[in-house]
Design an enzyme around this catalytic site. Structure first.
Site, short mmCIF file in Angstrom:
data_model
loop_
_atom_site.label_atom_id
_atom_site.label_comp_id
_atom_site.label_asym_id
_atom_site.label_seq_id
_atom_site.Cartn_x
_atom_site.Cartn_y
_atom_site.Cartn_z
N ASN A 36 40.38 40.89 44.30
CA ASN A 36 39.23 40.35 44.89
C ASN A 36 39.65 38.65 45.01
OD1 ASN A 36 37.40 42.28 45.36
ND2 ASN A 36 36.75 42.62 43.12
N ASP A 75 32.00 33.98 35.12
CA ASP A 75 32.23 34.90 33.55
C ASP A 75 31.29 35.81 33.46
OD1 ASP A 75 34.07 33.93 31.07
OD2 ASP A 75 32.67 35.47 30.84
N ASN A 76 31.65 37.27 32.93
CA ASN A 76 30.60 38.09 32.76
C ASN A 76 30.15 38.03 31.19
OD1 ASN A 76 32.85 39.17 31.60
ND2 ASN A 76 32.60 41.04 32.51
N TYR A 93 51.03 39.31 47.85
CA TYR A 93 50.25 38.50 48.87
C TYR A 93 50.99 37.26 49.25
CZ TYR A 93 45.30 40.57 48.66
OH TYR A 93 44.67 41.57 49.07
N TYR A 96 46.37 46.37 29.03
CA TYR A 96 46.51 45.16 29.31
C TYR A 96 47.75 44.83 29.82
CZ TYR A 96 46.53 40.44 27.96
OH TYR A 96 46.78 38.82 27.60
N GLY A 122 35.55 31.49 28.27
CA GLY A 122 36.35 32.09 27.20
C GLY A 122 36.99 31.03 26.61
N PHE A 123 37.76 31.25 25.74
CA PHE A 123 38.68 30.22 24.78
C PHE A 123 39.48 29.20 25.54
CE2 PHE A 123 42.80 30.13 22.45
CZ PHE A 123 42.76 28.95 21.99
N VAL A 177 34.42 40.01 37.85
CA VAL A 177 35.31 39.79 38.87
C VAL A 177 35.66 41.15 39.59
CG1 VAL A 177 36.32 37.41 38.30
CG2 VAL A 177 37.10 39.64 37.38
N PHE A 188 31.89 38.83 28.72
CA PHE A 188 32.28 40.24 27.74
C PHE A 188 32.83 39.61 26.45
CE2 PHE A 188 35.79 43.07 27.19
CZ PHE A 188 35.08 44.18 26.48
P1 NAD Z 1 39.14 35.22 26.10
O1 NAD Z 1 38.79 36.37 25.73
O2 NAD Z 1 38.22 34.11 25.25
O3 NAD Z 1 38.52 34.78 27.73
C1 NAD Z 1 38.55 35.51 28.53
C2 NAD Z 1 37.30 35.51 29.48
O4 NAD Z 1 37.13 36.36 30.66
C3 NAD Z 1 35.94 35.52 28.72
O5 NAD Z 1 35.09 34.72 28.68
C4 NAD Z 1 35.35 36.97 29.26
O6 NAD Z 1 34.06 37.08 29.08
C5 NAD Z 1 35.78 36.96 30.83
N1 NAD Z 1 36.08 38.21 31.39
C6 NAD Z 1 36.53 39.21 30.98
N2 NAD Z 1 36.26 40.32 31.77
C7 NAD Z 1 35.50 39.77 32.87
C8 NAD Z 1 35.23 40.33 34.04
N3 NAD Z 1 35.51 41.28 34.49
N4 NAD Z 1 34.56 39.49 35.01
C9 NAD Z 1 34.47 38.26 34.79
N5 NAD Z 1 34.79 37.31 33.45
C10 NAD Z 1 35.59 38.48 32.65
O7 NAD Z 1 40.50 34.97 26.29
P2 NAD Z 1 41.41 33.74 26.60
O8 NAD Z 1 42.44 33.71 25.21
O9 NAD Z 1 40.69 32.53 26.82
O10 NAD Z 1 42.47 34.40 27.55
C11 NAD Z 1 42.34 33.86 29.00
C12 NAD Z 1 43.17 34.51 29.94
O11 NAD Z 1 44.66 34.06 29.45
C13 NAD Z 1 43.20 35.96 29.87
O12 NAD Z 1 43.67 36.47 31.31
C14 NAD Z 1 44.40 36.37 28.95
O13 NAD Z 1 44.83 37.70 29.39
C15 NAD Z 1 45.37 35.38 29.17
N6 NAD Z 1 46.13 35.25 28.08
C16 NAD Z 1 45.77 34.49 26.93
C17 NAD Z 1 46.64 34.35 25.74
C18 NAD Z 1 46.23 34.04 24.43
O14 NAD Z 1 46.79 33.70 23.56
N7 NAD Z 1 45.05 33.20 24.05
C19 NAD Z 1 47.97 34.74 25.77
C20 NAD Z 1 48.36 35.62 27.07
C21 NAD Z 1 47.65 35.58 28.09
N1 UDP Z 2 37.23 39.55 48.75
C1 UDP Z 2 36.35 38.51 47.90
N2 UDP Z 2 36.12 37.51 48.58
C2 UDP Z 2 36.48 36.93 49.83
C3 UDP Z 2 37.30 37.61 50.36
C4 UDP Z 2 37.53 39.23 49.83
O1 UDP Z 2 35.78 39.21 46.84
O2 UDP Z 2 35.92 35.90 50.23
C5 UDP Z 2 37.66 40.89 48.36
C6 UDP Z 2 37.33 41.90 49.03
O3 UDP Z 2 36.26 42.77 48.55
C7 UDP Z 2 38.42 42.59 49.57
C8 UDP Z 2 39.60 42.07 48.58
O4 UDP Z 2 39.05 40.71 48.32
O5 UDP Z 2 38.44 43.95 49.48
C9 UDP Z 2 41.00 41.88 49.23
O6 UDP Z 2 40.88 41.02 50.26
P1 UDP Z 2 41.81 41.32 51.22
O7 UDP Z 2 41.34 40.23 52.51
O8 UDP Z 2 42.94 41.06 50.93
O9 UDP Z 2 41.69 42.62 52.01
P2 UDP Z 2 40.61 43.80 52.81
O10 UDP Z 2 39.44 42.80 53.00
O11 UDP Z 2 41.49 43.70 54.13
O12 UDP Z 2 40.46 44.79 51.89
#
Ligand code: NAD
Ligand code: UDP
Ligand code: UDP
Length: 325
Positions: free
Chosen positions: A101, A35-36, A161, A147, A14-15, A61, A38
């Site tokens: 996760n 990254d996915n 945690y 959000y 992302g950015f 993620v 999106f």
């Molecule tokens: P962005 O949209 O450019 O980057 C976000 C990235 O996350 C993208 O590359 C997207 O593909 C990836 N992504 C989204 N959902 C995902 C998922 N489920 N699994 C894996 N990857 C996923 O935005 P950004 O501006 O770079 O923001 C980055 C972070 O900073 C975000 O968490 C955002 O909430 C936070 N943030 C940004 C700003 C800003 O002004 N840019 C302000 C406050 C918070």
């Molecule tokens: N998890 C993961 N990678 C790791 C360890 C955990 O993605 O290396 C994920 C896993 O799916 C789990 C979650 O993180 O459900 C939370 O982990 P935690 O150990 O806190 O809880 P639990 O395993 O007991 O659900």
């Protein structure tokens, strides 16, 4: 032998993530970018692909991830209202399941973990400027809630945690940040105004433009990220990171028109629901704890951002006109 720190960056295409990956590689880290795509794009990181210490993984993620690392920067989440409102349920899942996760991964590997939180946790604030002690005013059922509440709950998870499992956490509350590699269609004010001005289209100011925002240049923000991650364990945050310079949206429109030399007019449009009227970070905590403060003035940051969008729009025009092969 120098052992490279293994750093996982979620949302690394992302950015902000792409600048962070670049910075960490320059600092001698081994970087795994997850990254996915999106809202991110491969073009943001193609220049890093030849670096032997950079690794790219397509992964969402919201699903578990098992890798080994020493530090995690959790940035994965769409950030602009257009993007995060496109599939609000997925936005909440990304914030919350993604945080669980990554925290689970940090717990297993004993990695330090950084969360990209947001000034949106303050909602439409009644105190100004906002400091970290302020609890916020968020509408839990509004269009921004997926959000805002997602990010608020992610903060809760980070602190639980930390308290329950002793994890090393770093929570940054990021205020509006801009710079090259912003998504051209993300609907954010800086990218909208610059692309509109460069194309000579009307600048869309929502409401009367009297609402305020503070704009931080990306390089300054990334410096804050790294300093927070490297700070002593007791510095968990939440910590505001942003530029305290405050501008009305109308002022921003005028600056962009002037700097691009555009003949664009200003077109006033209705204000979207739940749009905060003012936002400005109090960065005393970051200043005193990290010795950090932004250095790039708005006009300097806009200069390189305008240059980036100018190149990008030309490239996009060339593609649509078939001038590239
Ligand atoms: P962005 O949209 O450019 O980057 C976000 C990235 O996350 C993208 O590359 C997207 O593909 C990836 N992504 C989204 N959902 C995902 C998922 N489920 N699994 C894996 N990857 C996923 O935005 P950004 O501006 O770079 O923001 C980055 C972070 O900073 C975000 O968490 C955002 O909430 C936070 N943030 C940004 C700003 C800003 O002004 N840019 C302000 C406050 C918070
Ligand atoms: N998890 C993961 N990678 C790791 C360890 C955990 O993605 O290396 C994920 C896993 O799916 C789990 C979650 O993180 O459900 C939370 O982990 P935690 O150990 O806190 O809880 P639990 O395993 O007991 O659900
Ligand atoms: N905004 C605007 N015109 C646009 C895009 C945004 O006037 O074309 C306004 C928007 O209503 C808000 C401010 O600019 O008051 C910042 O919007 P953005 O989406 O960039 O960020 P956020 O509201 O999340 O701070």
């Amino acid at each position: 032998m120098h052992i490279r720190k293994r750093v996982l960056v979620t949302g690394g295409a992302g950015f902000l993530g792409s600048f962070l990956c670049e910075r960490l590689l320059n600092d001698g880290c081994d970087v795994l970018c997850v990254d996915n795509y999106f809202t991110g794009a491969r073009r943001n990181i193609t220049h890093l692909l030849d670096n032997p210490y950079f690794e790219l993984m397509r992964h969402d993620v919201t699903f578990p991830l098992y890798v080994e690392c020493d530090e995690i920067y959790n940035l994965a989440c769409p950030a602009s209202p257009i993007h995060y409102q496109h599939d609000p349920v997925q936005t909440t899942k990304t914030s919350i399941h993604g945080a669980i996760n990554m925290l689970g991964l940090a717990k297993r590997t004993r990695a330090k973990i950084f969360q990209a939180s947001t000034s949106e946790v303050y909602g439409d604030p009644e105190v100004h400027p906002q400091n970290e002690a302020y609890w916020g005013r968020v509408n839990p059922i509004g269009r921004r809630a997926c959000y805002d509440e997602g990010k608020r709950c992610a903060e809760t998870l980070f602190f639980d945690y930390h308290r329950q499992h002793g994890l090393g956490i770093k929570v940054a509350r990021i205020f509006n940040t801009y710079g090259p590699r912003m998504h051209p269609n993300d609907g954010r004010v800086v990218s909208n105004f610059i692309t509109q001005a460069l194309r000579g289209k009307p600048i869309t100011v929502y409401g009367d433009g009297s609402q305020t925002r503070s704009f931080c240049y990306v390089d300054d923000l990334i410096e804050g990220f790294v300093r927070l991650m490297d700070a002593p364990d007791e510095v968990t945050g939440p910590m505001n990171l942003g530029n305290p310079g405050e501008f009305t949206i109308l002022e921003l429109a005028e600056i962009v028109i002037e700097m691009t030399g555009s003949r664009s007019s200003i077109d006033f449009k209705p204000l979207p629901g739940d749009d905060p009227t003012q936002r400005k970070p109090d960065i005393t905590f970051a200043r005193e704890t990290l010795g950090w403060e932004p250095r790039v003035a708005l006009r300097d940051g806009l200069k390189s951002t305008i240059a980036y969008f100018d190149d990008l729009l030309r490239e996009m025009d060339d593609i649509s006109l078939g001038r590239l092969n």
